[in-house]
Motif scaffolding. Sequence first.
Motif, PDB file in Angstrom:
ATOM      1  N   PHE A 131       0.832  -1.197   0.000  1.00  0.00           N
ATOM      2  CA  PHE A 131       0.000   0.000   0.000  1.00  0.00           C
ATOM      3  C   PHE A 131       0.869   1.251   0.000  1.00  0.00           C
ATOM      4  N   ILE A 132       1.822   1.319   0.931  1.00  0.00           N
ATOM      5  CA  ILE A 132       2.676   2.502   1.066  1.00  0.00           C
ATOM      6  C   ILE A 132       3.636   2.627  -0.110  1.00  0.00           C
ATOM      7  N   GLY A 133       4.207   1.499  -0.550  1.00  0.00           N
ATOM      8  CA  GLY A 133       5.113   1.534  -1.704  1.00  0.00           C
ATOM      9  C   GLY A 133       4.407   2.012  -2.961  1.00  0.00           C
ATOM     10  N   GLY A 134       3.209   1.502  -3.203  1.00  0.00           N
ATOM     11  CA  GLY A 134       2.434   1.935  -4.368  1.00  0.00           C
ATOM     12  C   GLY A 134       2.083   3.412  -4.284  1.00  0.00           C
ATOM     13  N   LEU A 135       1.728   3.856  -3.086  1.00  0.00           N
ATOM     14  CA  LEU A 135       1.393   5.263  -2.883  1.00  0.00           C
ATOM     15  C   LEU A 135       2.613   6.152  -3.130  1.00  0.00           C
ATOM     16  N   ALA A 136       3.793   5.697  -2.696  1.00  0.00           N
ATOM     17  CA  ALA A 136       5.032   6.446  -2.932  1.00  0.00           C
ATOM     18  C   ALA A 136       5.319   6.539  -4.436  1.00  0.00           C
ATOM     19  N   MET A 137       5.084   5.456  -5.159  1.00  0.00           N
ATOM     20  CA  MET A 137       5.277   5.473  -6.615  1.00  0.00           C
ATOM     21  C   MET A 137       4.325   6.482  -7.267  1.00  0.00           C
ATOM     22  N   PRO A 197       7.336   8.093   3.945  1.00  0.00           N
ATOM     23  CA  PRO A 197       6.276   7.358   3.255  1.00  0.00           C
ATOM     24  C   PRO A 197       5.068   7.036   4.147  1.00  0.00           C
ATOM     25  N   PHE A 198       5.280   6.989   5.471  1.00  0.00           N
ATOM     26  CA  PHE A 198       4.173   6.678   6.377  1.00  0.00           C
ATOM     27  C   PHE A 198       3.195   7.846   6.513  1.00  0.00           C
ATOM     28  N   ARG A 199       3.611   9.026   6.081  1.00  0.00           N
ATOM     29  CA  ARG A 199       2.725  10.198   6.126  1.00  0.00           C
ATOM     30  C   ARG A 199       2.023  10.432   4.796  1.00  0.00           C
ATOM     31  N   LEU A 200       2.290   9.602   3.820  1.00  0.00           N
ATOM     32  CA  LEU A 200       1.698   9.781   2.492  1.00  0.00           C
ATOM     33  C   LEU A 200       0.181   9.622   2.495  1.00  0.00           C
ATOM     34  N   LYS A 201      -0.358   8.821   3.414  1.00  0.00           N
ATOM     35  CA  LYS A 201      -1.811   8.610   3.437  1.00  0.00           C
ATOM     36  C   LYS A 201      -2.552   9.932   3.542  1.00  0.00           C
ATOM     37  N   THR A 202      -1.951  10.910   4.220  1.00  0.00           N
ATOM     38  CA  THR A 202      -2.599  12.208   4.361  1.00  0.00           C
ATOM     39  C   THR A 202      -2.613  12.977   3.037  1.00  0.00           C
ATOM     40  N   SER A 203      -1.797  12.568   2.080  1.00  0.00           N
ATOM     41  CA  SER A 203      -1.720  13.230   0.773  1.00  0.00           C
ATOM     42  C   SER A 203      -2.548  12.518  -0.291  1.00  0.00           C
ATOM     43  N   LEU A 204      -3.303  11.510   0.114  1.00  0.00           N
ATOM     44  CA  LEU A 204      -4.041  10.692  -0.847  1.00  0.00           C
ATOM     45  C   LEU A 204      -4.970  11.530  -1.725  1.00  0.00           C
ATOM     46  N   ALA A 205      -5.705  12.469  -1.156  1.00  0.00           N
ATOM     47  CA  ALA A 205      -6.641  13.295  -1.934  1.00  0.00           C
ATOM     48  C   ALA A 205      -5.887  14.111  -2.983  1.00  0.00           C
ATOM     49  N   GLU A 206      -4.747  14.680  -2.588  1.00  0.00           N
ATOM     50  CA  GLU A 206      -3.954  15.472  -3.528  1.00  0.00           C
ATOM     51  C   GLU A 206      -3.396  14.589  -4.647  1.00  0.00           C
ATOM     52  N   ILE A 207      -2.950  13.399  -4.290  1.00  0.00           N
ATOM     53  CA  ILE A 207      -2.427  12.467  -5.291  1.00  0.00           C
ATOM     54  C   ILE A 207      -3.541  12.108  -6.275  1.00  0.00           C
ATOM     55  N   CYS A 208      -4.756  11.873  -5.765  1.00  0.00           N
ATOM     56  CA  CYS A 208      -5.904  11.552  -6.629  1.00  0.00           C
ATOM     57  C   CYS A 208      -6.169  12.676  -7.630  1.00  0.00           C
ATOM     58  N   LYS A 209      -6.124  13.934  -7.154  1.00  0.00           N
ATOM     59  CA  LYS A 209      -6.397  15.081  -8.026  1.00  0.00           C
ATOM     60  C   LYS A 209      -5.372  15.188  -9.146  1.00  0.00           C
ATOM     61  N   ARG A 210      -4.139  14.810  -8.843  1.00  0.00           N
ATOM     62  CA  ARG A 210      -3.052  14.939  -9.823  1.00  0.00           C
ATOM     63  C   ARG A 210      -2.846  13.673 -10.659  1.00  0.00           C
ATOM     64  N   ALA A 211      -3.717  12.693 -10.497  1.00  0.00           N
ATOM     65  CA  ALA A 211      -3.559  11.407 -11.188  1.00  0.00           C
ATOM     66  C   ALA A 211      -3.197  11.608 -12.656  1.00  0.00           C
ATOM     67  N   ASN A 212      -2.243  10.824 -13.130  1.00  0.00           N
ATOM     68  CA  ASN A 212      -1.859  10.917 -14.541  1.00  0.00           C
ATOM     69  C   ASN A 212      -1.684   9.518 -15.127  1.00  0.00           C
ATOM     70  N   ARG A 213      -1.423   9.483 -16.416  1.00  0.00           N
ATOM     71  CA  ARG A 213      -1.351   8.197 -17.117  1.00  0.00           C
ATOM     72  C   ARG A 213       0.084   7.661 -17.188  1.00  0.00           C
ATOM     73  N   ASP A 214       0.978   8.251 -16.432  1.00  0.00           N
ATOM     74  CA  ASP A 214       2.365   7.816 -16.374  1.00  0.00           C
ATOM     75  C   ASP A 214       2.429   6.344 -15.948  1.00  0.00           C
ATOM     76  N   LEU A 215       3.336   5.591 -16.551  1.00  0.00           N
ATOM     77  CA  LEU A 215       3.472   4.175 -16.232  1.00  0.00           C
ATOM     78  C   LEU A 215       3.797   3.956 -14.754  1.00  0.00           C
TER      79      LEU A 215
END
Length: 163
Positions: free
Chosen positions: A62-68, A80-98
Motif C-alpha cells: 500500500f505505502i510503496g504503491g502510494l510512494a510510486m 512514506p508513512f505520512r503519504l496517506k494524508t496526501s491521498l486526496a492530492e495524489i488523486c487530483k493529480r492522477a496521470n497516465r504515467d506508467l
Amino acid sequence: MMHHSPSLNGFLSRNRWKIIFGVTATSIIVTLTLNPLAEVKQKVISTAPWVGAGILVSEIMFIGGLAMMASAVGMRVGNPFRLKTSLAEICKRANRDLLFKAGFWINTVGAIGTAVVISIGVFLNLPPESYGILSFAVADLALTVAIRKAMLDGLKETSASVA
C-alpha cells in the motif's frame, strides 16, 4: 438490488462507525460467551503470525504503491508513512504515467490484501459468531473501492484533457 429510502441512507451514513463498533462489540461478546476463552485465545495465537505477516506485506505494498504514485505526479515522498494524508492530492493529480499506473495497482492490491488476510484468518480459525468482527474489514474494503474509483475518475479526466 435493494433501494433504501433517503432517510435510511442518511441514518446509515451518519451512524456507520457506531454501527460497525456495535456489530464488532456484539460479535466479540457473543463469541466469548459461547466459546471457552482459552480456546478462542489459542486460535487467535495460532493465526496471528501468518495474519500479521499478510497485513505487513499488504501495508508495505500500500505505502510503496502510494510512494510510486506520489513520485509520478511530482510530489516529494519524504516520510512514506505520512503519504496517506496526501491521498486526496495524489488523486487530483492522477496521470497516465506508467509509474503512476504501476503504483496504483500495487497500492490497490495492498489495500485489498489487508481486508482479505484478516477475513481469511477469521473465517478459517474463529467460530461463525465472531464474523461480526469483519465489519471493519468490509468498511475498509468499501472505502478502498471508493478511493480507487475517485483515482480512476481522475485518470479519465486527465486523459480527456490531454486528448
